[in-house]
Design an enzyme around this catalytic site. Sequence first.
Site, PDB file in Angstrom:
ATOM      1  N   ASN A 103       0.533  -1.050   0.253  1.00  0.00           N
ATOM      2  CA  ASN A 103      -0.057  -0.110   0.255  1.00  0.00           C
ATOM      3  C   ASN A 103       0.802   1.251  -0.112  1.00  0.00           C
ATOM      4  OD1 ASN A 103      -1.961  -1.880   0.086  1.00  0.00           O
ATOM      5  ND2 ASN A 103      -2.431  -1.465   2.397  1.00  0.00           N
ATOM      6  N   HIS A 120       5.649  -0.758  -2.841  1.00  0.00           N
ATOM      7  CA  HIS A 120       5.258   0.054  -4.125  1.00  0.00           C
ATOM      8  C   HIS A 120       5.341   1.525  -4.072  1.00  0.00           C
ATOM      9  CE1 HIS A 120       2.749  -3.798  -5.662  1.00  0.00           C
ATOM     10  NE2 HIS A 120       4.193  -3.786  -5.884  1.00  0.00           N
ATOM     11  N   SER A 190      -4.405  -9.874  -2.522  1.00  0.00           N
ATOM     12  CA  SER A 190      -4.745 -11.082  -3.572  1.00  0.00           C
ATOM     13  C   SER A 190      -3.774 -12.064  -3.917  1.00  0.00           C
ATOM     14  CB  SER A 190      -5.601 -10.369  -4.753  1.00  0.00           C
ATOM     15  OG  SER A 190      -4.755  -9.274  -5.446  1.00  0.00           O
ATOM     16  N   GLU A 216     -11.677 -13.608   1.414  1.00  0.00           N
ATOM     17  CA  GLU A 216     -11.491 -14.494   0.238  1.00  0.00           C
ATOM     18  C   GLU A 216     -10.309 -15.424   0.179  1.00  0.00           C
ATOM     19  OE1 GLU A 216     -14.051 -14.311  -2.005  1.00  0.00           O
ATOM     20  OE2 GLU A 216     -14.700 -12.252  -1.389  1.00  0.00           O
ATOM     21  N   ALA A 233      -9.941  -7.576   7.864  1.00  0.00           N
ATOM     22  CA  ALA A 233      -8.653  -7.531   8.774  1.00  0.00           C
ATOM     23  C   ALA A 233      -9.085  -6.832  10.061  1.00  0.00           C
ATOM     24  CB  ALA A 233      -7.627  -6.508   8.117  1.00  0.00           C
TER      25      ALA A 233
HETATM   26  P1  OAD Z   1      -6.152  -6.362  -4.346  1.00  0.00           P
HETATM   27  O1  OAD Z   1      -7.069  -5.392  -4.477  1.00  0.00           O
HETATM   28  O2  OAD Z   1      -5.512  -7.132  -5.484  1.00  0.00           O
HETATM   29  O3  OAD Z   1      -6.634  -7.250  -3.446  1.00  0.00           O
HETATM   30  C1  OAD Z   1      -7.090  -7.071  -2.150  1.00  0.00           C
HETATM   31  C2  OAD Z   1      -7.487  -8.106  -1.137  1.00  0.00           C
HETATM   32  O4  OAD Z   1      -7.863  -7.817  -0.014  1.00  0.00           O
HETATM   33  C3  OAD Z   1      -8.270  -9.227  -1.681  1.00  0.00           C
HETATM   34  O5  OAD Z   1      -8.086 -10.336  -1.766  1.00  0.00           O
HETATM   35  C4  OAD Z   1      -9.526  -8.917  -0.965  1.00  0.00           C
HETATM   36  O6  OAD Z   1     -10.330 -10.164  -0.843  1.00  0.00           O
HETATM   37  C5  OAD Z   1      -8.871  -8.499   0.327  1.00  0.00           C
HETATM   38  N1  OAD Z   1      -9.985  -7.865   1.305  1.00  0.00           N
HETATM   39  C6  OAD Z   1     -11.090  -7.100   0.811  1.00  0.00           C
HETATM   40  N2  OAD Z   1     -11.636  -6.664   1.998  1.00  0.00           N
HETATM   41  C7  OAD Z   1     -10.802  -6.758   3.289  1.00  0.00           C
HETATM   42  C8  OAD Z   1     -10.903  -6.746   4.540  1.00  0.00           C
HETATM   43  N3  OAD Z   1     -11.834  -5.871   4.920  1.00  0.00           N
HETATM   44  N4  OAD Z   1      -9.975  -7.243   5.099  1.00  0.00           N
HETATM   45  C9  OAD Z   1      -8.813  -7.914   4.584  1.00  0.00           C
HETATM   46  N5  OAD Z   1      -8.924  -8.270   3.255  1.00  0.00           N
HETATM   47  C10 OAD Z   1      -9.857  -7.598   2.285  1.00  0.00           C
HETATM   48  O7  OAD Z   1      -5.054  -5.602  -3.591  1.00  0.00           O
HETATM   49  P2  OAD Z   1      -3.155  -6.021  -3.520  1.00  0.00           P
HETATM   50  O8  OAD Z   1      -3.304  -7.534  -3.227  1.00  0.00           O
HETATM   51  O9  OAD Z   1      -2.716  -5.186  -2.458  1.00  0.00           O
HETATM   52  O10 OAD Z   1       0.071  -2.434  -7.443  1.00  0.00           O
HETATM   53  O11 OAD Z   1      -2.923  -5.656  -4.838  1.00  0.00           O
HETATM   54  C11 OAD Z   1      -1.589  -5.508  -5.245  1.00  0.00           C
HETATM   55  C12 OAD Z   1      -1.063  -4.618  -6.156  1.00  0.00           C
HETATM   56  O12 OAD Z   1      -1.968  -4.565  -7.305  1.00  0.00           O
HETATM   57  C13 OAD Z   1      -1.192  -3.147  -5.297  1.00  0.00           C
HETATM   58  O13 OAD Z   1      -0.236  -2.898  -4.668  1.00  0.00           O
HETATM   59  C14 OAD Z   1      -1.185  -2.558  -6.984  1.00  0.00           C
HETATM   60  C15 OAD Z   1      -2.128  -3.127  -7.724  1.00  0.00           C
HETATM   61  O14 OAD Z   1      -2.359  -3.009  -8.959  1.00  0.00           O
HETATM   62  C16 OAD Z   1       0.492  -1.472  -8.236  1.00  0.00           C
HETATM   63  O15 OAD Z   1      -0.279  -0.277  -8.301  1.00  0.00           O
HETATM   64  C17 OAD Z   1       1.935  -1.518  -8.842  1.00  0.00           C
END
Ligand code: OAD
Length: 247
Positions: A103, A120, A190, A216, A233
Site C-alpha cells: 500500500n 510499491h 490478493s 476470500e 482485517a
Molecule cells: P487487491 O485489490 O488485488 O486485493 C485486495 C485483497 O483484499 C483481496 O484479496 C480481498 O479479498 C481482500 N480484502 C477485501 N476487503 C478486506 C478486508 N476488509 N480485510 C482484509 N482483506 C480484505 O490488492 P493488493 O493485493 O494489495 O500495485 O494488490 C497488489 C497490487 O496490485 C497493488 O499494490 C497495486 C495493484 O495493482 C501497483 O499499483 C503496482
Amino acid sequence: MEDLIKRAAKDLAVAVNVAALTGAGISVESGIPPFRGKGGLWERLDPMEFAHINAFMRDPVKVWKALVREMKEIVDRAEPNDGHKGLAKLETRDKLKTIITQNIDGLHQAAGNTDVIEYHGTFAWQRCMDCGKKYETRKVDVSEIPPRCGCGGILRPDIVFFGEMIPAEAMWRSRQAASDCDLMLVVGTSAVVQPAAMIPIIAKENGAKIVEINPERTPLTVEVSDYLIMGGAGEVLNRIVAAMEKI
Ligand code: OAD
C-alpha cells in the site's frame, strides 16, 4: 472462526520474529477501495491504461485526472482502522518486527508501526519528473492538472507504476525480513502481483508459519498458507490481539 483466532494467538505468542505482508484489503475499512474484486479500482479503470508508467509518460494529464487526483482526495482524509491498529499493537508487544506493505497510503506508520517497507513506494510524496524535487502530497495544489514543480516539470506520485522497478532497498530488505521471520501474517492481499506475491513463499521456504487474513481465498491459501482466517482485517486482528491477552 474462533478456533483459528485462538490458534493464531497461540502461534503469535510463541513466535519471536513476526513479519507482515499487507495489501489493499487492510485499508478497505479506512475507505480506500481495493484494486481487484467488487468495487475495485481496476473494475473501472484499465491498469495498463492508467497505472503503467508508459501511460503516465504518454499522457500525464489523463492519468492525473482519472486516477491520481482522486487517490489524493481519498488518501488525504484516510485514517488507520482496527486492522492497522492491531498490527501496531503487535509491534508494541514486541512480536511484529517489520511490515512489508504494497500500500502507498502511509496508514501503517500513522497507526504507529516503525519499520514499514513500502514495496510499491509512497503516495505521501510527489516528485518532479525533471529535477527530482519532492513535495508533500497533502500540500500539493491540484486546482490545475497536472501540478508542476517550481522548475516547470510535471509532478508524479512517488509510487511504483506498473512497468517500474521495485525500489532496490525495499526489495532486499523485504527478502531479508521474509527469510528471518518465524511467522508471517499475510493480510488483505490478493497475492497475484509479482514480485510481492513471492514474499510469503520466501518466508515459507525459510521455515516460517504463514497465517493469512482475508475474506476470500487467494492463490496462497492451499499451497503456501498454514491456514486462512476468513474475515475482515479489523475484526480478525482485534480478536487475535484480545485472545493473546488471555494466554
Ligand atoms: P487487491 O485489490 O488485488 O486485493 C485486495 C485483497 O483484499 C483481496 O484479496 C480481498 O479479498 C481482500 N480484502 C477485501 N476487503 C478486506 C478486508 N476488509 N480485510 C482484509 N482483506 C480484505 O490488492 P493488493 O493485493 O494489495 O500495485 O494488490 C497488489 C497490487 O496490485 C497493488 O499494490 C497495486 C495493484 O495493482 C501497483 O499499483 C503496482
